[in-house]
Write a protein that holds these residues in place. Structure first.
Motif, short mmCIF file in Angstrom:
data_model
loop_
_atom_site.label_atom_id
_atom_site.label_comp_id
_atom_site.label_asym_id
_atom_site.label_seq_id
_atom_site.Cartn_x
_atom_site.Cartn_y
_atom_site.Cartn_z
N ASP A 1 0.82 -1.22 0.00
CA ASP A 1 0.00 0.00 0.00
C ASP A 1 0.86 1.27 0.00
OD1 ASP A 1 0.99 -0.16 2.54
OD2 ASP A 1 -0.94 -0.05 3.56
N ILE A 2 2.15 1.10 0.25
CA ILE A 2 3.05 2.25 0.20
C ILE A 2 3.45 2.55 -1.24
CG2 ILE A 2 5.32 3.13 0.90
CD1 ILE A 2 5.08 1.42 3.41
N VAL A 3 3.75 1.50 -2.00
CA VAL A 3 4.22 1.67 -3.38
C VAL A 3 3.06 1.84 -4.37
CG1 VAL A 3 5.62 0.65 -5.22
CG2 VAL A 3 6.25 0.29 -2.83
N CYS A 4 1.91 1.22 -4.07
CA CYS A 4 0.76 1.25 -4.99
C CYS A 4 0.32 2.67 -5.32
CB CYS A 4 -0.40 0.48 -4.38
SG CYS A 4 -1.90 0.50 -5.39
N SER A 5 0.19 2.95 -6.62
CA SER A 5 -0.24 4.29 -7.07
C SER A 5 -1.74 4.37 -7.29
CB SER A 5 0.47 4.65 -8.38
OG SER A 5 0.05 3.79 -9.42
N GLY A 6 -2.41 3.19 -7.27
CA GLY A 6 -3.85 3.17 -7.48
C GLY A 6 -4.26 3.30 -8.93
N CYS A 7 -3.36 2.94 -9.86
CA CYS A 7 -3.67 3.08 -11.28
C CYS A 7 -4.79 2.14 -11.74
CB CYS A 7 -2.43 2.88 -12.13
SG CYS A 7 -1.82 1.17 -12.16
N GLY A 8 -4.92 1.00 -11.06
CA GLY A 8 -6.01 0.08 -11.38
C GLY A 8 -5.73 -0.91 -12.48
N LEU A 9 -4.52 -0.90 -13.07
CA LEU A 9 -4.22 -1.84 -14.15
C LEU A 9 -4.26 -3.29 -13.69
CD1 LEU A 9 -1.29 -0.12 -16.12
CD2 LEU A 9 -3.61 -0.57 -16.93
N CYS A 10 -3.76 -3.53 -12.49
CA CYS A 10 -3.78 -4.91 -11.99
C CYS A 10 -5.20 -5.38 -11.75
CB CYS A 10 -2.95 -5.01 -10.71
SG CYS A 10 -3.50 -3.92 -9.37
N THR A 11 -6.06 -4.49 -11.29
CA THR A 11 -7.46 -4.83 -11.05
C THR A 11 -8.13 -5.27 -12.34
OG1 THR A 11 -7.54 -3.19 -9.28
CG2 THR A 11 -9.64 -3.99 -10.10
N LYS A 12 -7.88 -4.54 -13.41
CA LYS A 12 -8.49 -4.83 -14.70
C LYS A 12 -7.98 -6.14 -15.32
CE LYS A 12 -9.02 0.10 -15.79
NZ LYS A 12 -8.53 1.20 -16.65
N ASN A 13 -6.75 -6.51 -14.99
CA ASN A 13 -6.13 -7.65 -15.65
C ASN A 13 -6.08 -8.92 -14.82
OD1 ASN A 13 -5.04 -6.70 -18.38
ND2 ASN A 13 -4.36 -5.07 -17.03
#
Length: 320
Positions: free
Chosen positions: A83-95
């Motif tokens: 949760d420190i490094v995550c930018s929240g871009c959401g690419l992993c969620t979509k894939n």
């Protein structure tokens, strides 16, 4: 030995699907289509026994297998997101093919739902994200021990041995043999060792197994394009077919039945006829593909898809 000589179709709901409700619903759907050989994660086994009874089935009609992975095997790992490094871009969620990654609406950070994650690595491969890493703290063997201590005894254990450390494979295998006395299937990938080394390792495991299990059966599951997201093309299923072909003489010499897994799909039954004669055709195990074709569909359409896959598999003739 409970596994029937003419068994042809195995449904994998094991370490690739730990969502209990989803696994049980899919298993019952395929049970209605005719499947009688199922593979679960240890924590799902007892719930499925209850679900079978509630649905009007008798558990003794089925071969029920549980899976456990060697320490470091992909089937025993889980993705985790910092949760420190995550930018929240959401690419992993979509894939994520399992919808195991969710995004917090307030923080926009992504987290992994442990029960849904199958450790396939799609999130990392596609995004290259530094926030994603993997946890190999494998709990399956301990969970299997707990299951047996509770009085449950599966018909079979599938041991996932797709790691490059032969000593660790043998150590974990011996650990399973101390608690389980029944049929065992060894799931191994062709990319680990030259085929001669693979056969030598399998023979060592078979000898260890037979020294303790005189009346049980030792099987080998040739794992091909494992966790490929349920692709339906011929290339996806070719890996496991070719690997099983490389193991064929070994299996015939020692009376070991082969199982195909990893990339199996609707093309597999027809393709095996090009590589095997009737008496040598392996059991076909379906995982992600079988779950995928029956998901998010009305009940009648899901059943039709499951029945079609089952019927096509049964159409492959055996001489037993």
């Amino acid at each position: 030995m409970k596994l029937k000589k003419d068994e042809k179709f195995k449904l994998i709901l094991g370490l690739g699907n730990k969502d209990i409700k989803s696994a049980i619903d899919t298993a019952l759907l395929y049970a209605k289509a005719g499947v009688r050989f199922f593979d679960f994660a240890p924590e799902i086994y007892s719930d499925f026994i209850k679900a079978l009874k509630k649905a009007g089935f008798k558990s003794e009609e089925f071969t029920l297998c549980v899976s456990a992975a060697a320490s470091g095997d992909i089937h025993g790992r889980k993705a985790k997101i910092s949760d420190i490094v995550c930018s929240g871009c959401g690419l992993c969620t979509k894939n994520c093919p399992q919808n195991a990654i969710v995004q917090d609406k307030k923080t926009r950070k992504n987290t992994v739902e442990f029960k849904k994650c199958i450790g396939c690595g799609q999130c990392k491969r596609i995004t290259g994200c530094y926030a994603i890493s993997f946890d190999y703290a494998n709990f399956e063997i301990n969970t299997l021990k707990q299951l047996i201590n509770q009085g449950y005894m599966p018909d079979m254990v599938e041991f996932h041995a797709s790691i490059p450390d032969k000593k660790q494979i043998i150590t974990d295998f011996k650990d399973i043999l101390t608690i389980f006395k029944g049929d065992i299937s060894i799931c191994i990938n062709r990319k680990l060792f030259p085929v001669e080394e693979t056969i030598k390792l399998l023979l060592e495991m078979k000898n260890l197994f037979k020294a303790l299990n005189y009346d049980a059966e030792f099987l080998v599951q040739a794992d091909g394009a494992s966790m490929n997201g349920g692709a339906s093309d011929e290339n996806s299923t070719l890996d496991c077919i070719l690997f099983a072909g490389e193991l064929l003489e070994f299996s015939k010499t020692f009376g070991i039945r082969l199982i195909l897994s990893g990339g199996t799909n609707i093309n597999t039954p027809g393709m095996v006829l090009n590589y095997f004669t009737d008496g040598d055709i392996p059991i076909i195990a379906y995982g992600t593909y079988a779950r995928k074709i029956a998901s998010n569909l009305p009940q009648n359409e899901a059943f039709a898809a499951a029945k079609d896959l089952y019927d096509k598999t049964l159409s492959v003739q055996y001489v037993c």
